[in-house]
Scaffold this active site. Structure first.
Site, PDB file in Angstrom:
ATOM      1  N   LYS A 167      -5.129  -9.798  -7.101  1.00 40.27           N
ATOM      2  CA  LYS A 167      -5.841 -10.815  -6.350  1.00 40.27           C
ATOM      3  C   LYS A 167      -7.400 -10.214  -6.351  1.00 40.27           C
ATOM      4  CE  LYS A 167      -6.604 -10.038  -1.926  1.00 40.27           C
ATOM      5  NZ  LYS A 167      -6.632 -10.533  -0.596  1.00 40.27           N
ATOM      6  N   LYS A 196       0.905  -1.186   0.026  1.00 35.59           N
ATOM      7  CA  LYS A 196      -0.173  -0.071  -0.006  1.00 35.59           C
ATOM      8  C   LYS A 196       0.652   1.326   0.015  1.00 35.59           C
ATOM      9  CE  LYS A 196      -4.227  -1.858   2.085  1.00 35.59           C
ATOM     10  NZ  LYS A 196      -5.335  -1.899   1.248  1.00 35.59           N
ATOM     11  N   LYS A 239     -12.274  -7.298  -2.569  1.00 33.09           N
ATOM     12  CA  LYS A 239     -13.262  -6.411  -2.453  1.00 33.09           C
ATOM     13  C   LYS A 239     -13.068  -5.106  -2.377  1.00 33.09           C
ATOM     14  CE  LYS A 239     -14.072  -8.836   1.755  1.00 33.09           C
ATOM     15  NZ  LYS A 239     -13.123  -8.582   2.768  1.00 33.09           N
TER      16      LYS A 239
HETATM   17  P1  ATP Z   1      -9.753  -6.403   1.347  1.00 37.94           P
HETATM   18  O1  ATP Z   1      -9.781  -6.352  -0.143  1.00 37.94           O
HETATM   19  O2  ATP Z   1     -10.637  -5.614   2.104  1.00 37.94           O
HETATM   20  O3  ATP Z   1      -8.300  -6.746   1.644  1.00 37.94           O
HETATM   21  P2  ATP Z   1     -10.212  -9.365   0.549  1.00 37.94           P
HETATM   22  O4  ATP Z   1     -11.322  -9.573  -0.022  1.00 37.94           O
HETATM   23  O5  ATP Z   1      -8.668  -9.274   0.413  1.00 37.94           O
HETATM   24  O6  ATP Z   1     -10.323  -7.963   1.520  1.00 37.94           O
HETATM   25  P3  ATP Z   1     -10.092 -10.290   3.436  1.00 37.94           P
HETATM   26  O7  ATP Z   1     -11.320 -10.057   4.412  1.00 37.94           O
HETATM   27  O8  ATP Z   1      -8.733  -9.557   3.668  1.00 37.94           O
HETATM   28  O9  ATP Z   1     -10.359 -10.280   2.254  1.00 37.94           O
HETATM   29  O10 ATP Z   1      -9.780 -11.864   3.591  1.00 37.94           O
HETATM   30  C1  ATP Z   1     -10.613 -13.050   4.363  1.00 37.94           C
HETATM   31  C2  ATP Z   1     -10.034 -14.383   3.982  1.00 37.94           C
HETATM   32  O11 ATP Z   1     -10.121 -14.372   2.325  1.00 37.94           O
HETATM   33  C3  ATP Z   1      -8.924 -14.238   4.380  1.00 37.94           C
HETATM   34  O12 ATP Z   1      -8.007 -15.560   4.538  1.00 37.94           O
HETATM   35  C4  ATP Z   1      -8.004 -14.158   2.771  1.00 37.94           C
HETATM   36  O13 ATP Z   1      -6.632 -14.656   2.505  1.00 37.94           O
HETATM   37  C5  ATP Z   1      -9.053 -14.855   1.717  1.00 37.94           C
HETATM   38  N1  ATP Z   1      -8.902 -14.187   0.597  1.00 37.94           N
HETATM   39  C6  ATP Z   1      -9.276 -13.042   0.184  1.00 37.94           C
HETATM   40  N2  ATP Z   1      -9.241 -12.748  -1.317  1.00 37.94           N
HETATM   41  C7  ATP Z   1      -8.737 -13.900  -1.527  1.00 37.94           C
HETATM   42  C8  ATP Z   1      -8.569 -14.452  -3.032  1.00 37.94           C
HETATM   43  N3  ATP Z   1      -8.650 -13.641  -4.013  1.00 37.94           N
HETATM   44  N4  ATP Z   1      -8.264 -15.686  -3.255  1.00 37.94           N
HETATM   45  C9  ATP Z   1      -8.173 -16.708  -2.023  1.00 37.94           C
HETATM   46  N5  ATP Z   1      -8.184 -16.291  -0.785  1.00 37.94           N
HETATM   47  C10 ATP Z   1      -8.696 -14.915  -0.438  1.00 37.94           C
END
Ligand code: ATP
Ligand code: LTN
Length: 331
Positions: free
Chosen positions: A193, A111, A196
């Site tokens: 990745k 970031k 959201k």
């Molecule tokens: P943000 O975008 O707010 O960082 P995020 O979508 O990456 O959120 P988190 O809430 O941080 O999601 O993650 C929740 C769980 O889902 C964590 O264990 C994370 O590793 C997993 N996760 C998130 N995105 C992915 C992805 N694209 N593929 C596999 N696992 C994921």
């Protein structure tokens, strides 16, 4: 029974990445482990959230956990702020973490490198809160996606340091990263990745998306001009990502899927991926609507918080006695 703990940050609508990389695995594990899953609402305010939208996302997250198959009879489910010991131990963990360690966390470094302005101190110290989340409950395993492994490793380091300084207090947790589906990528940008918080609606499949929209997103996923379905992440990251999604949801290996679609066009393959995804999400949405109607979230979260609080309170008291800041028996 070994204990497992995890959490999801409901910063936005839950994605297929969250489901495949995290929630779906919690559901599998809940039969064989003592499972604790909470909604990390303190973590999500490390970045500003519009309050009304956040409230809605928190409720959706709880209902979606259950819709995905988490069973409150087997899994302790609660909202992080309902157990105040998380914040308390989070602060204590921050006092036992070095700045150098936080500087090495890739999520924060990324970031910073992007030059994002207005990054909060909470975002920087967030791994300390995450360490507290895990250590409060003496979790043996922490199932997470690839991106969170480093935070669990830091948790081990902090726990080890604390145990060395103050005597045996915390169990050292192990991260558990599934091989298939550990990093689902954006459909329109397979180098990033699926996330959201990136505000990339076309690249993300949300669990509450209209099923036709999901189909459209998959049908317009970025591929390549090679015209063959092979397992080759370097050369064909878009196809690889679709193979990964298909494989995670069917338990068929990517190689077998590629063999089945040998000589077939990308359109046909994408349609098959869309069918599998839509079938899975349709079930989740149906259950989600039932849960919302049944109005059971409130009770589930309250019950979960009561159970979690008993464990957390005991642990924090033990920690505070060891450090020397607890001087009397609280009534
Ligand atoms: P943000 O975008 O707010 O960082 P995020 O979508 O990456 O959120 P988190 O809430 O941080 O999601 O993650 C929740 C769980 O889902 C964590 O264990 C994370 O590793 C997993 N996760 C998130 N995105 C992915 C992805 N694209 N593929 C596999 N696992 C994921
Ligand atoms: N940091 C995680 C969410 C999270 C978590 C945890 C995961 C907060 N506390 C404890 C496992 C254990 C994330 O961003 N996905």
């Amino acid at each position: 029974m070994k204990r497992m703990l995890s959490a999801v940050k409901p910063t936005g609508k839950l994605t297929l990445g969250n489901y495949i990389g995290a929630i779906r695995n919690f559901v599998k594990y809940q039969n064989d482990y003592e499972m604790i899953v909470f909604i990390a609402n303190l973590h999500c305010i490390t970045v500003y959230q519009e309050p009304e939208e956040l409230k809605k996302n928190l409720k959706d997250a709880a209902a979606l956990y259950m819709a995905c198959g988490l069973d409150p009879e087997k899994t302790t489910m609660f909202l992080q702020t309902d157990v105040m010991e998380h914040a308390e131990l989070g602060y204590i963990m921050a006092c036992n973490t070095y700045l150098g360690e936080l500087n090495r966390m890739t999520q924060f470094k990324d970031k910073m490198a992007k030059g994002e302005s207005g990054l909060s101190a909470g975002l920087y110290t967030y791994p300390c809160l995450m360490a507290a989340d895990i250590l409060l409950y003496d979790a043996d395993y922490v199932p997470v996606g690839d991106d969170q492994k480093q935070h669990v490793e830091l948790t081990r380091d902090i726990a080890q340091r604390f145990n060395n300084r103050y005597g045996e207090t915390f169990k050292l947790p192990e991260p558990l990263v599934q091989q298939v589906g550990k990093r689902i990528m954006m459909l329109n940008d397979p180098y990033h990745k699926m996330s959201k918080s990136e505000n990339n609606d076309k690249g993300c499949i949300y669990l509450l998306d209209d099923l036709n929209v999901i189909r459209k997103k998959i049908m317009s996923a970025v591929t390549d001009s090679y015209g063959e379905i092979k397992v080759d992440q370097e050369r064909q990251p878009g196809i690889y990502n679709l193979l990964e999604i298909y494989s995670a949801l069917t338990d068929i290996s990517k190689e077998e899927i590629a063999a089945e679609f040998k000589g077939k066009g990308y359109g046909e393959f994408k349609k098959a991926v869309a069918d599998v995804v839509v079938q899975e999400i349709e079930k989740i949405q149906k259950r989600y609507n039932e849960i919302i109607k049944e109005n059971i979230i409130e009770d589930v979260l309250n019950e979960g918080a009561l159970k979690a609080h008993k464990m957390a309170f005991k642990k924090v008291k033990k920690v505070e006695r060891k450090i020397g800041i607890d001087i009397h028996k609280r009534k």
